[in-house]
Design a protein around this motif. Structure first.
Motif, PDB file in Angstrom:
ATOM      1  N   SER A  48       0.998  -1.110  -0.038  1.00  0.00           N
ATOM      2  CA  SER A  48       0.130  -0.009  -0.077  1.00  0.00           C
ATOM      3  C   SER A  48       0.854   1.157   0.069  1.00  0.00           C
ATOM      4  O   SER A  48       1.778   1.498   0.903  1.00  0.00           O
ATOM      5  N   VAL A  49       0.656   2.049  -1.017  1.00  0.00           N
ATOM      6  CA  VAL A  49       1.497   3.277  -1.212  1.00  0.00           C
ATOM      7  C   VAL A  49       0.881   4.273  -0.575  1.00  0.00           C
ATOM      8  O   VAL A  49      -0.650   4.774  -1.144  1.00  0.00           O
ATOM      9  N   PHE A  50       1.343   5.167   0.348  1.00  0.00           N
ATOM     10  CA  PHE A  50       0.352   6.240   0.945  1.00  0.00           C
ATOM     11  C   PHE A  50       1.279   7.719   0.619  1.00  0.00           C
ATOM     12  O   PHE A  50       2.405   7.721   0.733  1.00  0.00           O
ATOM     13  N   GLN A  51       0.484   8.349   0.181  1.00  0.00           N
ATOM     14  CA  GLN A  51       0.889   9.965  -0.112  1.00  0.00           C
ATOM     15  C   GLN A  51      -0.037  10.816   0.615  1.00  0.00           C
ATOM     16  O   GLN A  51      -1.367  10.564   0.590  1.00  0.00           O
TER      17      GLN A  51
ATOM     18  N   LYS B  80      -4.878   9.608  -3.319  1.00  0.00           N
ATOM     19  CA  LYS B  80      -5.686   8.366  -2.802  1.00  0.00           C
ATOM     20  C   LYS B  80      -4.664   7.115  -2.983  1.00  0.00           C
ATOM     21  O   LYS B  80      -3.866   7.155  -3.512  1.00  0.00           O
ATOM     22  N   THR B  81      -4.837   6.341  -2.000  1.00  0.00           N
ATOM     23  CA  THR B  81      -3.928   5.218  -1.694  1.00  0.00           C
ATOM     24  C   THR B  81      -3.850   4.228  -3.009  1.00  0.00           C
ATOM     25  O   THR B  81      -4.964   3.937  -3.589  1.00  0.00           O
ATOM     26  N   LYS B  82      -2.930   3.879  -3.421  1.00  0.00           N
ATOM     27  CA  LYS B  82      -2.762   3.145  -4.553  1.00  0.00           C
ATOM     28  C   LYS B  82      -1.846   1.664  -3.980  1.00  0.00           C
ATOM     29  O   LYS B  82      -1.299   1.517  -2.833  1.00  0.00           O
ATOM     30  N   LYS B  83      -2.049   0.593  -4.688  1.00  0.00           N
ATOM     31  CA  LYS B  83      -1.283  -0.743  -4.004  1.00  0.00           C
ATOM     32  C   LYS B  83      -0.644  -1.048  -5.321  1.00  0.00           C
ATOM     33  O   LYS B  83      -0.869  -1.119  -6.540  1.00  0.00           O
ATOM     34  N   ILE B  84       0.511  -1.612  -4.880  1.00  0.00           N
ATOM     35  CA  ILE B  84       1.228  -2.246  -5.920  1.00  0.00           C
ATOM     36  C   ILE B  84       1.521  -3.733  -5.574  1.00  0.00           C
ATOM     37  O   ILE B  84       1.728  -4.182  -4.528  1.00  0.00           O
ATOM     38  N   VAL B  85       0.934  -4.719  -6.499  1.00  0.00           N
ATOM     39  CA  VAL B  85       0.924  -6.088  -6.124  1.00  0.00           C
ATOM     40  C   VAL B  85       2.152  -6.596  -7.147  1.00  0.00           C
ATOM     41  O   VAL B  85       2.002  -6.483  -8.488  1.00  0.00           O
TER      42      VAL B  85
ATOM     43  N   ASP C 278      -6.091   0.643  -7.550  1.00  0.00           N
ATOM     44  CA  ASP C 278      -6.549   1.763  -6.545  1.00  0.00           C
ATOM     45  C   ASP C 278      -7.099   1.001  -5.375  1.00  0.00           C
ATOM     46  O   ASP C 278      -6.748  -0.347  -5.340  1.00  0.00           O
ATOM     47  N   ILE C 279      -7.570   1.626  -4.381  1.00  0.00           N
ATOM     48  CA  ILE C 279      -7.843   1.003  -3.033  1.00  0.00           C
ATOM     49  C   ILE C 279      -9.080  -0.238  -3.080  1.00  0.00           C
ATOM     50  O   ILE C 279      -9.061  -1.077  -2.374  1.00  0.00           O
TER      51      ILE C 279
ATOM     52  N   ASN D 102      -0.445  10.938 -13.358  1.00  0.00           N
ATOM     53  CA  ASN D 102      -1.090  12.371 -13.822  1.00  0.00           C
ATOM     54  C   ASN D 102      -1.930  12.618 -12.682  1.00  0.00           C
ATOM     55  O   ASN D 102      -3.011  12.051 -12.305  1.00  0.00           O
ATOM     56  N   PRO D 103      -1.845  13.407 -11.569  1.00  0.00           N
ATOM     57  CA  PRO D 103      -2.540  13.702 -10.630  1.00  0.00           C
ATOM     58  C   PRO D 103      -3.846  14.436 -11.106  1.00  0.00           C
ATOM     59  O   PRO D 103      -4.729  14.251  -9.992  1.00  0.00           O
ATOM     60  N   GLU D 104      -4.135  15.198 -11.914  1.00  0.00           N
ATOM     61  CA  GLU D 104      -5.354  15.521 -12.498  1.00  0.00           C
ATOM     62  C   GLU D 104      -6.258  14.380 -12.708  1.00  0.00           C
ATOM     63  O   GLU D 104      -7.429  14.507 -12.567  1.00  0.00           O
ATOM     64  N   THR D 105      -5.946  13.590 -13.768  1.00  0.00           N
ATOM     65  CA  THR D 105      -6.781  12.443 -14.025  1.00  0.00           C
ATOM     66  C   THR D 105      -6.631  11.203 -13.366  1.00  0.00           C
ATOM     67  O   THR D 105      -7.605  10.348 -13.608  1.00  0.00           O
ATOM     68  N   GLU D 106      -5.782  10.958 -12.436  1.00  0.00           N
ATOM     69  CA  GLU D 106      -5.374  10.067 -11.636  1.00  0.00           C
ATOM     70  C   GLU D 106      -5.092   8.743 -12.587  1.00  0.00           C
ATOM     71  O   GLU D 106      -5.364   7.604 -12.017  1.00  0.00           O
ATOM     72  N   LEU D 107      -4.581   8.898 -13.585  1.00  0.00           N
ATOM     73  CA  LEU D 107      -4.171   7.916 -14.706  1.00  0.00           C
ATOM     74  C   LEU D 107      -2.696   7.713 -14.758  1.00  0.00           C
ATOM     75  O   LEU D 107      -2.053   8.859 -14.472  1.00  0.00           O
ATOM     76  N   TYR D 108      -2.168   6.579 -15.005  1.00  0.00           N
ATOM     77  CA  TYR D 108      -0.670   6.553 -15.258  1.00  0.00           C
ATOM     78  C   TYR D 108      -0.363   6.581 -16.627  1.00  0.00           C
ATOM     79  O   TYR D 108      -1.234   6.080 -17.480  1.00  0.00           O
ATOM     80  N   GLU D 109       0.964   7.071 -16.931  1.00  0.00           N
ATOM     81  CA  GLU D 109       1.349   7.088 -18.074  1.00  0.00           C
ATOM     82  C   GLU D 109       2.730   6.491 -18.251  1.00  0.00           C
ATOM     83  O   GLU D 109       3.459   6.799 -17.511  1.00  0.00           O
TER      84      GLU D 109
END
Length: 151
Positions: free
Chosen positions: A38-41, A45-50, A65-66, A112-119
């Protein structure tokens, strides 16, 4: 549809191993053992790396995501190998940096903090500023031999 198929494949492959994955919390740093991180910033919002290792010893990771919605999944054709060098690093902004020597694959998965999507970016071609710890690790392993922007 394509994401649903990838998600189902990931779940199917993840269910092939009976052992319960290790769960940890992380703000930033290296991830090198199978588990759920669990990655906390503060403002994100909390993300998880599996990180999952299969019976054939190949290793794959995904970012969720959570609620376990897959935000990014490593290409199944470029999994990490227990027999070759790979490095996975999470920075304080929930960006994921990795290098896979099997495929000479230098990638940054930037949130991308605005879209909450990864590039996805090739950090050699785009000349991104690498996190200091990650860069030092790659220099130590001579992982930049084919990365012209760092030679």
């Amino acid at each position: 549809m394509k994401k649903s198929i990838l998600f189902l494949m990931f779940l199917l492959l993840a269910s092939c191993n009976e052992s319960e994955p290790k769960r940890q919390r992380i703000k930033s740093g290296f991830i090198n053992k199978p588990g759920i991180y669990s990655v906390f910033q503060r403002d994100l919002k909390t993300k998880k790396i599996v990180l999952k290792q299969f019976k054939d010893e190949s290793i794959i990771f995904a970012i969720t995501d959570i609620h376990n919605k897959i935000l990014f999944q490593q290409d199944l054709n470029e999994t990490f190998s227990a027999y070759h060098y790979w490095c996975l690093y999470v920075d304080e902004h929930a960006n994921v940096w990795y290098y896979n020597s099997d495929y000479d694959s230098p990638k940054a998965i930037i949130l991308n903090p605005e879209t909450e999507l990864y590039e996805i970016k090739d950090f050699c071609k785009t000349k991104l500023l690498l996190p200091t710890e990650f860069r030092k690790e790659l220099e130590l392993k001579n992982a930049f031999t084919n990365c012209k922007s760092f030679n």
